[in-house]
Design a protein around this motif. Structure first.
Motif, mmCIF file in Angstrom:
data_model
loop_
_atom_site.group_PDB
_atom_site.id
_atom_site.type_symbol
_atom_site.label_atom_id
_atom_site.label_comp_id
_atom_site.label_asym_id
_atom_site.label_seq_id
_atom_site.Cartn_x
_atom_site.Cartn_y
_atom_site.Cartn_z
ATOM 1 N N SER A 117 -0.722 -6.607 -0.130
ATOM 2 C CA SER A 117 -1.916 -7.181 -0.759
ATOM 3 C C SER A 117 -1.452 -8.243 -1.741
ATOM 4 C CB SER A 117 -2.737 -6.116 -1.472
ATOM 5 O OG SER A 117 -2.004 -5.548 -2.539
ATOM 6 N N THR A 177 3.875 -0.722 4.128
ATOM 7 C CA THR A 177 3.915 -1.641 5.280
ATOM 8 C C THR A 177 2.841 -2.718 5.191
ATOM 9 O OG1 THR A 177 2.454 -0.218 6.595
ATOM 10 C CG2 THR A 177 4.830 0.168 6.785
ATOM 11 N N GLN A 178 1.779 -2.462 4.442
ATOM 12 C CA GLN A 178 0.682 -3.411 4.333
ATOM 13 C C GLN A 178 0.728 -4.060 2.952
ATOM 14 O OE1 GLN A 178 -1.216 -3.672 7.292
ATOM 15 N NE2 GLN A 178 0.456 -2.299 7.866
ATOM 16 N N ASP A 211 0.838 -1.196 0.000
ATOM 17 C CA ASP A 211 0.000 0.000 0.000
ATOM 18 C C ASP A 211 0.876 1.250 0.000
ATOM 19 O OD1 ASP A 211 0.975 0.256 2.563
ATOM 20 O OD2 ASP A 211 -0.994 0.282 3.533
ATOM 21 N N ASP A 250 -5.153 -9.463 2.193
ATOM 22 C CA ASP A 250 -4.224 -8.461 2.703
ATOM 23 C C ASP A 250 -3.402 -9.041 3.841
ATOM 24 O OD1 ASP A 250 -5.232 -6.604 0.910
ATOM 25 O OD2 ASP A 250 -6.809 -5.975 2.309
ATOM 26 N N ALA A 252 -1.011 -7.653 7.052
ATOM 27 C CA ALA A 252 -0.548 -6.503 7.830
ATOM 28 C C ALA A 252 0.926 -6.664 8.184
ATOM 29 C CB ALA A 252 -1.387 -6.368 9.097
ATOM 30 N N ASP A 253 1.600 -5.547 8.330
ATOM 31 C CA ASP A 253 3.005 -5.523 8.759
ATOM 32 C C ASP A 253 3.849 -6.513 7.959
ATOM 33 O OD1 ASP A 253 2.383 -3.643 10.762
ATOM 34 O OD2 ASP A 253 1.703 -5.271 12.070
#
Length: 1018
Positions: free
Chosen positions: A241, A238-239, A234, A287, A289-290
């Protein structure tokens, strides 16, 4: 279903026919029947290699080939054998041919595209018999040719299967209708020339044959034929997909589902989802995260585990695809990786092995990838064709940015002897070439699209410009918006400027690059080729790397090139040597222009790598007496994995070494305080060297490996001038000779020879040929490119002959000076005076003064050269080293003490030339194996340059190969006040930068001392 097609030789020169029955390109993922095997990366259990010995027949042209060989009734048992993979021309059939820009039939066949020379089109007929292994019997059967040059026809059991062109991407065919139980006869007919050959005019050896792997394979009852993995970030980087597009080979007859699990390196599942196919298609996404990102500095890869399941949930097929989350984009007119401006510290790389040509092994690729990482090279351009799949997997794993280049170069159709003349350029705007060119782009992208290391698609190389290539660029963009598109050729026709997302140029000078960058450009700048590393080269590279911090839109470049394309063969006496164009009686040829590597053809580093590794450092070290400034130019990597070691030397002797941790975040700098022993009262030259070393072993290097280096040198309280050496001297002035005699030594000067002719120490004669002024060096490849011999050949003549117009003798207490005054025929105002001062202890000071003259070309070198007997073949240096260096290629050198035999000092460049020089020479010992010999020394404040070699400059000048050099009888000692740089912007006319030349009109002087070593005890 069998397709009734009658093969035709007319296809070879029809750009509209480049594939017949060839399967569509698809991703290069591996698949298994068991997930455990897939996760372990085991050999595929649905593949069967056909590599090995094949029966073979060679014909120099189509008319002389064995036409019916593919028939089942034709008996090939008496044929020769050939190894697959391998080139025909490296296995005793035909001959290799090296050409650069011209087509290999230039001057032999008067043809224009799409026609091909009929009389110069070698044909290789291959036959392989096989029995289908049990694990391939139950499903459909396919064959994959990973690389065949340049066009081929395939038959199985006498029936025609298909035809394909494009040497560097896979060609696959369905054998199911033709295969049978028991013995099968596979026949392949390979043609070196085709319409595809017009598109493959790369600067390389011209080979043909099946040169990459061949294998049979089957698939499960339901099979993911094509896989497209998009792992993006993104706007915060950091995120993550993830999008996984799957396409089945056939439309399923029942409910087929797929499950994906994304696992990190610890085996933890970060994403899990599944779904059913709609027809043949399914896309699953999610998705994370981190997410841990992928870059060349931290090449983090996740494992994407894909399970294809039947209606009952039973595993049909297992796939593990490595996925790297990264984002590559144009942002504010800059190319950025994960939000940070990227600088490509790159090299162009041919696939090459000195014994097997472009047939290279896993071991070759592992050596290469480790060399790139160990040399601070962060990027590679696959010049000028797609590589084997394994190369991209290694770049993913080790962390190398890739420009993936499609198999297109039509250099000889628009550039002739350097002049741009596109009257019959292809593909240009000719729609007849559109489909064959686009097919090459599709074949590359569809196979390679899942490799995170690939940041840029390249539309090929040196094919001028036009609508066809612009269409290819637009297709790349429409098919894959996660990468940028590169093409350099728009430089020649700006009507097609939109082809490339970046301004890409070849061999532009730093001043030209700055002019572009100062013009408020719309595109970032990239040198797709720069620093032509032919022979003794790579001088002035720092002028390019200095642009990195000066101009944000300068985003690096790719050195030409990685490895010498030289083939090991034998001379007439059966001795192996490195051959180049013309050595195989190949004509036309471009001779040694294939020798441009920073790595020798046998995969050993050249001395040029010393400079490349230093200038490509991400970490800059500037040591001082109280602290070390560390500049971390990395984008993502800190210094936690590195140890800082610093060392203090005096006159080359190590006084101490210390190690400390350092914490420098990416894109920051720190000052690391250090405490060094006080040098007060101990005069001399000191150096502080700082290194960053790996704390732990990496895939590419052992623990303790040095990845960055910096040095500072300073003098503490210069020593007072030494007292004149004690010792009685006797002068005997004869009619011809002037003798200076001391205890244990005799020095003779000849009025007739006009030089020092004898240095006899304790009965050992050290001078085999007297010193003489030298103005000429054995021309480097770059020197030849600037016509040094034509423009400055007068210095060659001046080096061979001089006139001594005066010999003078001067005596003082404890010293005797004999001076020689030389004149030269090339100019009446040119003179050189060399004065030899002999001291009481036998030391000789040699002082040379050059009095220049206007109107003469720049000097290649100002030196004094003499010979010692070849027994004096051991050296120990206190100088810049350890590898050879020149005034424009010394950034990577360091001051230190190192030893080499004289035989090891010349570099193994493809053509003998000037090499082995060291700058900043304070002292060098030249001894025999017992340690007896001479020492050349100079003050640290006025060091000299030295070259020690088994050969004179003139012997090197006139040898085209190493085997042409004479048997060794001497050690040639050349001491220079100055030698010009080696240059390297290109090898066909780029001059050495002015600050690294020697203007002929100036006056210069330098001095050094000759003394004996090891004789006192002998």
């Amino acid at each position: 279903m069998k397709l009734a097609v009658t093969p035709s030789l007319s296809w070879l020169e029809d750009p509209g026919v480049f594939k017949v029955n060839r399967l569509e390109a698809h991703s290069d993922h591996r698949y298994y029947s068991d997930m455990a095997k897939a996760e372990a990366g085991a050999p595929m259990d649905m593949r069967y290699s056909l590599n090995g010995s094949w029966k073979f027949s060679y014909a120099p042209n189509p008319a002389s080939r064995v036409e019916p060989f593919f028939a089942e009734s034709y008996n090939c048992s008496a044929w020769d054998s050939i190894q697959v993979p391998g080139h025909i021309q490296l296995q005793g059939f035909g001959r290799p041919q090296y050409v650069n820009t011209m087509y290999p039939w230039d001057g032999l066949s008067d043809v224009r595209p799409p026609h091909i020379p009929q009389e110069h089109n070698p044909v290789g007929s291959y036959v392989k018999e096989f029995r289908l292994p049990a694990n391939l019997e139950d499903g459909p059967l396919y064959i994959s040719f990973q690389g065949v040059e340049s066009a081929f026809y395939v038959w199985l059991n006498g029936e025609f299967v298909g035809y394909a062109e494009d040497s560097f991407t896979p060609s696959e065919f369905d054998l199911t209708p033709y295969v049978r139980t028991g013995k099968n006869k596979l026949a392949v007919e390979v043609y070196q020339r085709s319409t595809g050959g017009w598109l493959e005019d790369q600067d390389f050896w011209r080979f043909s044959g099946i040169f990459r792997d061949v294998y049979l394979y089957t698939v499960p009852k339901q099979h993911i034929r094509d896989l497209a993995v998009l792992a993006e970030l993104d706007d915060t980087y950091t995120q993550g997909s993830l999008s996984v597009q799957m396409q089945l080979l056939d439309t399923p007859q029942e409910n087929v589902r797929a499950r994906i699990e994304l696992k990190d390196k610890a085996g933890q599942v970060r994403l899990s989802t599944e779904g059913g196919f709609s027809g043949r298609e399914l896309t699953l996404s999610g998705d994370i995260a981190d997410v841990l990102t992928w870059s060349a500095e931290n090449p983090y890869l996740y494992s994407l585990c894909i399970s294809l399941l039947d209606a009952q949930g039973k595993l049909i097929e297992a796939i593990v695809q490595k996925a790297g989350f990264r984002r590559f984009e144009l942002k504010n007119k800059l190319m950025c990786i994960n939000g940070k401006r990227i600088v490509f510290k790159g090299v162009n790389r041919h696939e090459f092995n000195c014994r097997t040509g472009r047939t290279i092994t896993r071991e070759d690729m592992l050596w290469d990838i480790r060399t790139l990482k160990r040399s601070n090279i962060n990027a590679v351009r696959t010049s000028h064709y797609p590589n084997q799949t394994l190369w991209y997997e290694l770049c993913d794993e080790y962390g190398i940015y890739v420009i993936d280049e499609m198999n297109l170069e039509t250099h000889g159709s628009w550039q002739k002897m350097g002049a741009v003349e596109p009257s019959w350029n292809i593909p240009g705007n000719d729609p007849n070439w559109h489909d064959i060119v686009l097919d090459r782009a599709e074949s590359m992208l569809e196979r390679d699209k899942n490799h995170p290391s690939i940041l840029i698609w390249s539309c090929g190389n040196e094919s001028y410009a036009g609508q066809v290539i612009l269409d290819v660029a637009n297709w790349f963009r429409s098919r894959d918006n996660s990468r940028l598109v590169h093409y350099e050729g728009v430089f020649y026709d700006r009507n097609y400027n939109a082809t490339s997302d970046m301004e890409s140029r070849m061999y532009a000078k730093p001043a030209d690059i700055e002019e572009y960058l100062n013009s408020n450009p719309d595109k970032p700048y990239l040198s797709c080729e720069y620093m032509h590393a032919m022979g003794n080269s790579v001088g002035g590279m720092h002028k390019y790397t200095e642009l990195e911090n000066k101009y944000p839109m300068y985003q690096g470049g790719f050195i030409w090139d990685y490895i010498d394309q030289s083939i090991i063969t034998k001379d007439r006496y059966g001795r192996e040597y490195f051959a180049y164009g013309g050595d195989f009686q190949d004509r036309p040829t471009d001779y040694s222009f294939c020798g441009n590597g920073i790595v020798y053809a046998d995969r050993q580093w050249t001395p040029k790598m010393q400079e490349v590794k230093f200038l490509y450092q991400n970490y800059k070290l500037e040591p001082g007496k109280t602290g070390i400034r560390l500049i971390n130019e990395s984008l993502f990597a800190g210094t936690g994995h590195l140890a800082l070691e610093y060392r203090l030397y005096r006159e080359g002797e190590l006084l101490g070494a210390w190690t400390t941790d350092v914490n420098a975040a990416p894109q920051s700098e720190v000052l690391v305080p250090v405490e060094l022993p006080q040098a007060d009262g101990n005069p001399g030259e000191y150096s502080i060297q700082a290194s960053l070393l790996l704390k732990d072993a990496e895939l590419w290097a052992e623990a303790g490996y040095e990845i960055a280096f910096g040095e500072s040198v300073f003098v503490v309280q210069e020593e007072a001038e030494a007292e004149q050496p004690a010792g009685q001297l006797k002068v005997v002035e004869g009619d011809v000779q002037i003798g200076v005699l001391g205890e244990g030594f005799t020095v003779l000067f000849s009025k007739q020879a006009g030089s020092l002719v004898s240095l006899n120490i304790h009965g050992r004669e050290m001078i085999a040929a007297p010193p003489a002024p030298l103005f000429w060096r054995a021309a480097t490849d770059n020197d030849k490119g600037t016509n040094l011999g034509y423009n400055a050949g007068c210095w060659y003549a001046a080096s061979l002959s001089r006139k001594c117009v005066e010999v003078s003798l001067a005596q003082e207490e404890g010293a005797v000076t004999v001076s020689f005054d030389y004149r030269f025929s090339i100019h009446s105002g040119l003179s050189v005076q060399t004065a030899y001062t002999v001291y009481g202890d036998g030391k000789v000071r040699v002082h040379t003064r050059y009095n220049g003259a206007a109107g003469l070309p720049d000097l290649p070198i100002l030196a004094l050269s003499f010979k010692m007997p070849a027994d004096y073949d051991q050296t120990e240096w206190y100088a810049m080293g350890p590898e050879e260096n020149y005034i424009d290629r010394a950034y990577g050198a360091r001051l230190g003490v190192f030893s080499r035999s004289v035989q090891e000092l010349p570099s193994r460049y493809l053509v003998p030339q000037e090499s082995g020089n060291r700058t900043g020479v304070r002292r060098v010992k030249i001894t025999d194996k017992s340690g007896v010999g001479l020492q050349i020394s100079a003050p640290a404040t006025a060091p000299v340059e030295c070259n020690l070699s088994p050969y004179t400059a003139f012997e090197l000048e006139h040898a085209s190969h190493a085997f042409e050099l004479p048997v060794v009888h001497y050690t040639v000692v050349t001491v220079a006040g100055r030698q010009m740089g080696v240059g390297g912007d290109d090898s066909w006319g780029a001059p050495v930068y002015k600050e690294y030349t020697i203007p002929a009109e100036q006056s210069l002087e330098y001095e050094f001392f000759i003394s004996s070593v090891g004789t006192e005890e002998k």
